[in-house]
Design a protein around this motif. Structure first.
Motif, PDB file in Angstrom:
ATOM      1  N   VAL A  77       0.610  -1.088   0.124  1.00 46.93           N
ATOM      2  CA  VAL A  77       0.113  -0.079  -0.059  1.00 46.93           C
ATOM      3  C   VAL A  77       0.778   1.381  -0.036  1.00 46.93           C
ATOM      4  N   VAL A  78       0.285   2.398  -0.357  1.00 50.26           N
ATOM      5  CA  VAL A  78       0.975   3.747  -0.299  1.00 50.26           C
ATOM      6  C   VAL A  78       0.280   4.384   0.859  1.00 50.26           C
ATOM      7  N   LEU A  79       1.386   4.576   1.980  1.00 49.68           N
ATOM      8  CA  LEU A  79       0.925   5.279   3.166  1.00 49.68           C
ATOM      9  C   LEU A  79       1.021   6.740   3.081  1.00 49.68           C
ATOM     10  N   VAL A  80      -0.063   7.344   3.402  1.00 50.20           N
ATOM     11  CA  VAL A  80      -0.210   8.760   3.645  1.00 50.20           C
ATOM     12  C   VAL A  80      -0.728   9.344   5.063  1.00 50.20           C
ATOM     13  N   GLU A  81       0.017  10.013   5.681  1.00 47.84           N
ATOM     14  CA  GLU A  81      -0.240  10.739   7.002  1.00 47.84           C
ATOM     15  C   GLU A  81      -0.827  11.986   6.908  1.00 47.84           C
ATOM     16  N   LEU A  82      -2.297  12.343   7.335  1.00 51.63           N
ATOM     17  CA  LEU A  82      -2.900  13.328   7.336  1.00 51.63           C
ATOM     18  C   LEU A  82      -2.727  14.041   8.630  1.00 51.63           C
ATOM     19  N   ASP A  83      -2.059  14.737   8.986  1.00 46.47           N
ATOM     20  CA  ASP A  83      -1.841  15.286  10.474  1.00 46.47           C
ATOM     21  C   ASP A  83      -2.455  16.303  10.870  1.00 46.47           C
ATOM     22  N   PHE A  84      -3.143  16.630  12.115  1.00 40.85           N
ATOM     23  CA  PHE A  84      -3.650  17.737  12.663  1.00 40.85           C
ATOM     24  C   PHE A  84      -2.998  17.838  13.999  1.00 40.85           C
ATOM     25  N   PRO A  85      -1.937  18.542  13.816  1.00 42.06           N
ATOM     26  CA  PRO A  85      -1.002  18.858  15.193  1.00 42.06           C
ATOM     27  C   PRO A  85      -1.626  20.074  15.910  1.00 42.06           C
ATOM     28  N   ARG A  86      -1.198  20.003  17.207  1.00 42.58           N
ATOM     29  CA  ARG A  86      -1.678  21.248  17.853  1.00 42.58           C
ATOM     30  C   ARG A  86      -0.432  21.997  18.051  1.00 42.58           C
ATOM     31  N   ARG A  87       0.707  21.411  18.548  1.00 37.87           N
ATOM     32  CA  ARG A  87       1.986  22.044  18.969  1.00 37.87           C
ATOM     33  C   ARG A  87       3.107  22.190  17.865  1.00 37.87           C
ATOM     34  N   THR A  88       2.816  21.476  16.934  1.00 35.29           N
ATOM     35  CA  THR A  88       3.958  21.252  15.799  1.00 35.29           C
ATOM     36  C   THR A  88       3.455  22.145  14.529  1.00 35.29           C
ATOM     37  N   ALA A  89       4.576  22.952  14.006  1.00 39.01           N
ATOM     38  CA  ALA A  89       4.194  23.989  12.922  1.00 39.01           C
ATOM     39  C   ALA A  89       3.950  22.842  11.815  1.00 39.01           C
ATOM     40  N   GLN A  90       2.826  23.452  10.719  1.00 40.41           N
ATOM     41  CA  GLN A  90       2.592  22.676   9.591  1.00 40.41           C
ATOM     42  C   GLN A  90       2.492  23.719   8.663  1.00 40.41           C
ATOM     43  N   ASP A  91       2.788  23.356   7.235  1.00 41.38           N
ATOM     44  CA  ASP A  91       2.870  24.134   5.832  1.00 41.38           C
ATOM     45  C   ASP A  91       1.325  24.566   5.734  1.00 41.38           C
ATOM     46  N   GLU A  92       0.941  25.496   5.542  1.00 41.68           N
ATOM     47  CA  GLU A  92      -0.476  25.797   4.945  1.00 41.68           C
ATOM     48  C   GLU A  92      -1.144  25.252   4.131  1.00 41.68           C
ATOM     49  N   ALA A  93      -0.529  24.656   3.102  1.00 42.52           N
ATOM     50  CA  ALA A  93      -1.113  23.896   1.810  1.00 42.52           C
ATOM     51  C   ALA A  93      -1.142  22.703   2.349  1.00 42.52           C
ATOM     52  N   ILE A  94      -0.721  22.091   3.247  1.00 41.97           N
ATOM     53  CA  ILE A  94      -0.735  20.681   3.899  1.00 41.97           C
ATOM     54  C   ILE A  94      -2.085  20.672   4.773  1.00 41.97           C
ATOM     55  N   LYS A  95      -1.980  21.781   5.631  1.00 44.25           N
ATOM     56  CA  LYS A  95      -3.127  22.101   6.514  1.00 44.25           C
ATOM     57  C   LYS A  95      -4.581  21.959   5.704  1.00 44.25           C
ATOM     58  N   MET A  96      -4.644  22.939   4.673  1.00 44.31           N
ATOM     59  CA  MET A  96      -5.661  22.938   3.732  1.00 44.31           C
ATOM     60  C   MET A  96      -6.273  21.851   2.957  1.00 44.31           C
ATOM     61  N   GLN A  97      -5.081  20.963   2.514  1.00 46.90           N
ATOM     62  CA  GLN A  97      -5.281  19.556   2.157  1.00 46.90           C
ATOM     63  C   GLN A  97      -5.925  18.520   3.102  1.00 46.90           C
ATOM     64  N   ASN A  98      -5.278  18.607   4.337  1.00 45.44           N
ATOM     65  CA  ASN A  98      -5.724  17.764   5.220  1.00 45.44           C
ATOM     66  C   ASN A  98      -7.187  17.980   5.573  1.00 45.44           C
ATOM     67  N   ARG A  99      -7.478  19.241   5.838  1.00 43.70           N
ATOM     68  CA  ARG A  99      -8.762  19.744   6.089  1.00 43.70           C
ATOM     69  C   ARG A  99      -9.739  19.279   5.191  1.00 43.70           C
ATOM     70  N   GLN A 100      -9.682  19.460   3.893  1.00 48.71           N
ATOM     71  CA  GLN A 100     -10.287  19.022   2.739  1.00 48.71           C
ATOM     72  C   GLN A 100     -10.710  17.694   2.927  1.00 48.71           C
ATOM     73  N   LEU A 101      -9.480  16.684   2.941  1.00 50.50           N
ATOM     74  CA  LEU A 101      -9.993  15.160   2.943  1.00 50.50           C
ATOM     75  C   LEU A 101     -10.538  15.037   4.207  1.00 50.50           C
ATOM     76  N   GLN A 102     -10.232  15.555   5.430  1.00 52.20           N
ATOM     77  CA  GLN A 102     -11.114  15.363   6.603  1.00 52.20           C
ATOM     78  C   GLN A 102     -12.648  15.550   6.430  1.00 52.20           C
ATOM     79  N   SER A 103     -12.789  16.635   5.811  1.00 53.44           N
ATOM     80  CA  SER A 103     -14.185  16.976   5.304  1.00 53.44           C
ATOM     81  C   SER A 103     -14.855  16.047   4.441  1.00 53.44           C
ATOM     82  N   ILE A 104     -13.990  15.582   3.144  1.00 53.99           N
ATOM     83  CA  ILE A 104     -14.591  14.597   2.390  1.00 53.99           C
ATOM     84  C   ILE A 104     -14.894  13.107   3.174  1.00 53.99           C
TER      85      ILE A 104
END
Length: 156
Positions: A77-104
């Protein structure tokens, strides 16, 4: 002599464990992960996690994802981590991508693991065929992999 041998054995065990964990590739860019999955004819495992605050996510990582059994299993399989950290900085594009998939995928709790088969449509858009989902499963790697195999072995 015993001390040297013990040190040598511990060193080998530690480096073997480190080496085995380096083999796993967790993608964070879903588009590249989907392209790889299509090219290699693999299914995709989407791991929704709160890596720095979610106790059950950390437990799943330690009991399953950091084991040799999972490492061997994950070759298919291809592994994908969609992280929603509270204390770790994250790139804005990754945040947006992760939120979109969370919603889908309507993710309401963590950890949440979804299995999909990506398919590129003639118009260039990506279609994700869902196989199923799971989360933390009691019983360690063997029990979790049992559930995961039931899901990934489904036909669409």
């Amino acid at each position: 002599m015993k001390r040297i041998l013990l040190t040598l054995v511990l060193g080998v065990l530690i480096s073997a464990n480190s080496f085995s964990q380096e083999k796993l590739t967790w993608h964070t860019d879903v588009n590249s992960a989907f392209e790889i999955a299509i090219k290699e004819n693999k299914k995709v495992m989407l791991f929704f996690t709160g890596s720095d605050w979610c106790g059950w996510c950390i437990k799943l990582q330690n009991e399953v994802f950091k084991t040799p059994d999972f490492e061997k299993w994950s070759n298919d399989v291809v592994l994908v981590e969609l992280d929603f950290p509270r204390r770790t900085a994250q790139d804005e594009a990754i945040k947006m991508q992760n939120r979109q998939l969370q919603s889908i995928f309507k993710v309401r709790g963590y950890p949440s693991v979804h299995f999909v088969v990506p398919e590129k449509m003639p118009d260039g858009k990506m279609n994700l065929n869902s196989l199923g989902k799971t989360g933390y499963v009691r019983g360690g790697a063997s029990k979790w992999l049992e559930v995961a195999n039931t899901i990934v072995n489904k036909t669409i």
